[in-house]
Design a protein around this motif. Sequence first.
Motif, PDB file in Angstrom:
ATOM      1  N   LEU A   1     -11.540   6.521   4.529  1.00  0.00           N
ATOM      2  CA  LEU A   1     -11.849   5.483   3.296  1.00  0.00           C
ATOM      3  C   LEU A   1     -10.290   5.102   3.272  1.00  0.00           C
ATOM      4  N   LYS A   2      -9.778   3.533   2.559  1.00  0.00           N
ATOM      5  CA  LYS A   2      -8.714   3.452   2.362  1.00  0.00           C
ATOM      6  C   LYS A   2      -7.169   3.621   1.808  1.00  0.00           C
ATOM      7  N   HIS A   3      -6.997   4.784   1.286  1.00  0.00           N
ATOM      8  CA  HIS A   3      -6.488   6.179   1.352  1.00  0.00           C
ATOM      9  C   HIS A   3      -6.673   7.148   2.063  1.00  0.00           C
ATOM     10  N   LYS A   4      -4.869   7.012   2.738  1.00  0.00           N
ATOM     11  CA  LYS A   4      -4.777   8.202   3.674  1.00  0.00           C
ATOM     12  C   LYS A   4      -4.532   9.668   2.694  1.00  0.00           C
ATOM     13  N   PRO A   5      -5.269  10.443   3.359  1.00  0.00           N
ATOM     14  CA  PRO A   5      -4.250  11.893   2.997  1.00  0.00           C
ATOM     15  C   PRO A   5      -3.741  12.126   3.692  1.00  0.00           C
TER      16      PRO A   5
ATOM     17  N   GLY B   1     -10.476  17.595  -5.650  1.00  0.00           N
ATOM     18  CA  GLY B   1      -9.687  17.340  -5.326  1.00  0.00           C
ATOM     19  C   GLY B   1      -8.644  16.852  -5.359  1.00  0.00           C
ATOM     20  N   LEU B   2      -7.109  17.264  -4.825  1.00  0.00           N
ATOM     21  CA  LEU B   2      -5.971  16.624  -4.937  1.00  0.00           C
ATOM     22  C   LEU B   2      -5.652  15.552  -3.954  1.00  0.00           C
ATOM     23  N   SER B   3      -4.772  14.264  -3.671  1.00  0.00           N
ATOM     24  CA  SER B   3      -4.189  14.504  -1.891  1.00  0.00           C
ATOM     25  C   SER B   3      -2.652  13.798  -3.170  1.00  0.00           C
ATOM     26  N   LEU B   4      -2.124  13.734  -1.662  1.00  0.00           N
ATOM     27  CA  LEU B   4      -0.948  12.588  -1.632  1.00  0.00           C
ATOM     28  C   LEU B   4      -1.214  11.828  -0.029  1.00  0.00           C
ATOM     29  N   GLY B   5      -1.288  10.477  -0.040  1.00  0.00           N
ATOM     30  CA  GLY B   5      -1.204  10.336   1.052  1.00  0.00           C
ATOM     31  C   GLY B   5      -0.773   8.769   0.723  1.00  0.00           C
ATOM     32  N   LEU B   6      -0.923   8.400   2.155  1.00  0.00           N
ATOM     33  CA  LEU B   6      -0.723   6.434   2.274  1.00  0.00           C
ATOM     34  C   LEU B   6      -1.426   5.830   1.288  1.00  0.00           C
ATOM     35  N   ALA B   7      -1.049   4.940   0.333  1.00  0.00           N
ATOM     36  CA  ALA B   7      -1.286   3.800  -0.993  1.00  0.00           C
ATOM     37  C   ALA B   7      -3.110   3.312  -0.121  1.00  0.00           C
ATOM     38  N   GLN B   8      -3.759   2.927  -0.624  1.00  0.00           N
ATOM     39  CA  GLN B   8      -4.384   2.008   0.144  1.00  0.00           C
ATOM     40  C   GLN B   8      -3.906   0.457  -0.004  1.00  0.00           C
TER      41      GLN B   8
ATOM     42  N   ASP C   1       0.881  -3.286   2.170  1.00  0.00           N
ATOM     43  CA  ASP C   1       0.814  -4.694   2.972  1.00  0.00           C
ATOM     44  C   ASP C   1       0.991  -4.028   4.444  1.00  0.00           C
ATOM     45  N   ARG C   2       1.892  -4.737   5.679  1.00  0.00           N
ATOM     46  CA  ARG C   2       1.840  -4.857   6.246  1.00  0.00           C
ATOM     47  C   ARG C   2       3.488  -4.090   6.398  1.00  0.00           C
ATOM     48  N   GLY C   3       3.820  -3.251   6.484  1.00  0.00           N
ATOM     49  CA  GLY C   3       5.295  -3.151   6.987  1.00  0.00           C
ATOM     50  C   GLY C   3       5.602  -2.383   5.645  1.00  0.00           C
ATOM     51  N   LYS C   4       5.086  -2.262   4.780  1.00  0.00           N
ATOM     52  CA  LYS C   4       5.308  -1.578   3.337  1.00  0.00           C
ATOM     53  C   LYS C   4       4.674  -0.145   3.277  1.00  0.00           C
ATOM     54  N   VAL C   5       5.137   0.949   3.578  1.00  0.00           N
ATOM     55  CA  VAL C   5       4.082   2.021   2.769  1.00  0.00           C
ATOM     56  C   VAL C   5       4.809   2.645   1.740  1.00  0.00           C
ATOM     57  N   ASP C   6       3.502   2.827   0.498  1.00  0.00           N
ATOM     58  CA  ASP C   6       3.668   3.692  -0.633  1.00  0.00           C
ATOM     59  C   ASP C   6       2.887   4.749  -0.486  1.00  0.00           C
ATOM     60  N   ILE C   7       3.345   5.530  -1.525  1.00  0.00           N
ATOM     61  CA  ILE C   7       2.666   7.045  -1.382  1.00  0.00           C
ATOM     62  C   ILE C   7       1.837   7.381  -2.567  1.00  0.00           C
ATOM     63  N   SER C   8       0.514   7.199  -2.470  1.00  0.00           N
ATOM     64  CA  SER C   8      -0.068   7.476  -4.394  1.00  0.00           C
ATOM     65  C   SER C   8      -0.753   8.915  -3.694  1.00  0.00           C
ATOM     66  N   ALA C   9      -0.580   9.313  -5.186  1.00  0.00           N
ATOM     67  CA  ALA C   9      -1.643  10.571  -5.741  1.00  0.00           C
ATOM     68  C   ALA C   9      -3.645  10.065  -5.855  1.00  0.00           C
TER      69      ALA C   9
END
Length: 159
Positions: free
Chosen positions: A7-11, A33-40, A43-51
């Motif tokens: 899915l879009k959220h990448k754990p 489950g819980l995950s921390l991963g790359l936010a869905q 945007d290109r060139g910007k990476v956020d982490i989401s829980a």
Amino acid sequence: MKIPTTLKHKPVVVSENYEQVDGRLAGKTDAKGLSLGLAQWNDRGKVDISAKVWRYTGEKWSRQSEELPLHRVLDLSILICRSVAHFREAYRYEHFYDEENPVIDRVGLQGDAMTIAVCTDNDKINEDIKLFSQALSDDDELIGERLRTLSSMLKELGY
């Protein structure tokens, strides 16, 4: 139950046995489950982490938002703290984790333990974990400020 990795959220860091330690709902919850991963919403060139709290309806994975009970917020805080600690030393590993033992920690809760591990089911884990580590590093001041505040408040409360 394995957390989906397509899915879009990448754990990147997961606790796939969360249903066993979900507060009063342990053993009978849809929060699997819980995950921390790359936010869905990256945007290109910007990476956020989401829980994310992964919920399963019995038929499919749910995209539903939910209000988080306090124990889940604290469980996510535990996951964040153990992840921050892991990534401080992750440079020692070629791929930022021990590929022979991807378990970061087992934290005792309610007679069981929440397993915290690198999500090796993510087929792009070696790429995603580097992005995750960099985003964590980029947000170090922001996260550190909150952790220091939380630490101070916990000490004030006698913890």
